[in-house]
Design an enzyme around this catalytic site. Structure first.
Site, PDB file in Angstrom:
ATOM      1  CB  VAL A   1      41.923  66.168  73.685  1.00 40.67           C
ATOM      2  CG1 VAL A   1      41.094  64.985  74.163  1.00 40.67           C
ATOM      3  CG2 VAL A   1      41.210  66.878  72.544  1.00 40.67           C
ATOM      4  CB  CYS A   2      46.260  65.276  76.824  1.00 43.88           C
ATOM      5  SG  CYS A   2      46.499  64.241  75.364  1.00 43.88           S
ATOM      6  CG  ASP A   3      44.807  71.123  79.907  1.00 45.88           C
ATOM      7  OD1 ASP A   3      43.645  71.356  80.297  1.00 45.88           O
ATOM      8  OD2 ASP A   3      45.790  71.767  80.298  1.00 45.88           O
TER       9      ASP A   3
ATOM     10  CB  THR B   1      44.724  65.330  82.969  1.00 43.93           C
ATOM     11  OG1 THR B   1      45.292  64.456  81.974  1.00 43.93           O
ATOM     12  CG2 THR B   1      45.436  65.116  84.290  1.00 43.93           C
TER      13      THR B   1
ATOM     14  CB  SER C   1      51.598  65.106  75.037  1.00 41.40           C
ATOM     15  OG  SER C   1      52.316  66.156  75.657  1.00 41.40           O
TER      16      SER C   1
END
EC number: 1.11.1.24
Length: 166
Positions: free
Chosen positions: A59-61, A64, A54
């Protein structure tokens, strides 16, 4: 199948694990404008597919944002980020984060991408973290299934694989 954990707990992964040399399986996800996006959209291009659970997590932020920064210097390489976030949420997040070189795609509808690439976390209905590099011939040239879904991928290895193909 890859042994993957989420916050240290083992999870059940649905789908077939891919290997280098496999033909990139077809999938159908949604772009931020709700138009369909399939493997046909990347044929003939070197493509990094960054997969995150998500965008609204740290970590996803960071993952990306890192690929967005790197994309500026990747001539001839497209970068996609796929999650199960709704297309509207992805569009909002990209606007707020200034993401303009990575295309975000949503697998929320039927988990087509996640099932085809061996990434569906059954217990959470999220995608496990992974990075794929697809070559111009539509074959998997690099793959990393991150063993702990809350850890970062090996950015340098994925970027090196993509640069070698471009």
């Amino acid at each position: 199948m890859a042994n993957i954990t989420f916050k240290g707990n083992p999870v059940t992964i649905l789908g077939k694990e891919l290997k280098v040399g496999d033909v990139a399986p077809d999938f159908s996800v949604l772009a931020n404008d709700l138009s369909p996006f399939t493997v046909e959209n990347i044929k003939g291009n070197v493509t990094i597919i960054s997969v995150v659970p998500s965008l609204d997590t740290g970590v996803c932020d960071a993952q990306t944002r890192r690929f967005n920064e790197e994309a500026a210097s990747l001539d001839g390489v497209s970068v996609l980020t796929i999650s199960v976030d709704l297309p509207f949420a992805q569009k909002r997040w990209c606007g707020a984060a200034g993401i303009d070189k990575v295309q975000t795609l949503s697998d929320h509808r039927d988990l087509s991408f996640g099932k085809a690439y061996g990434l569906v976390i059954e217990e959470l209905r999220l995608l496990a973290r992974a990075v794929f590099v697809i070559n111009q011939q539509g074959e998997v040239a690099y793959v990393e299934y991150v063993s702990e879904a809350t850890n970062h991928p090996d950015y340098e290895a994925a970027l090196a694989a993509a640069k070698q193909l471009a």
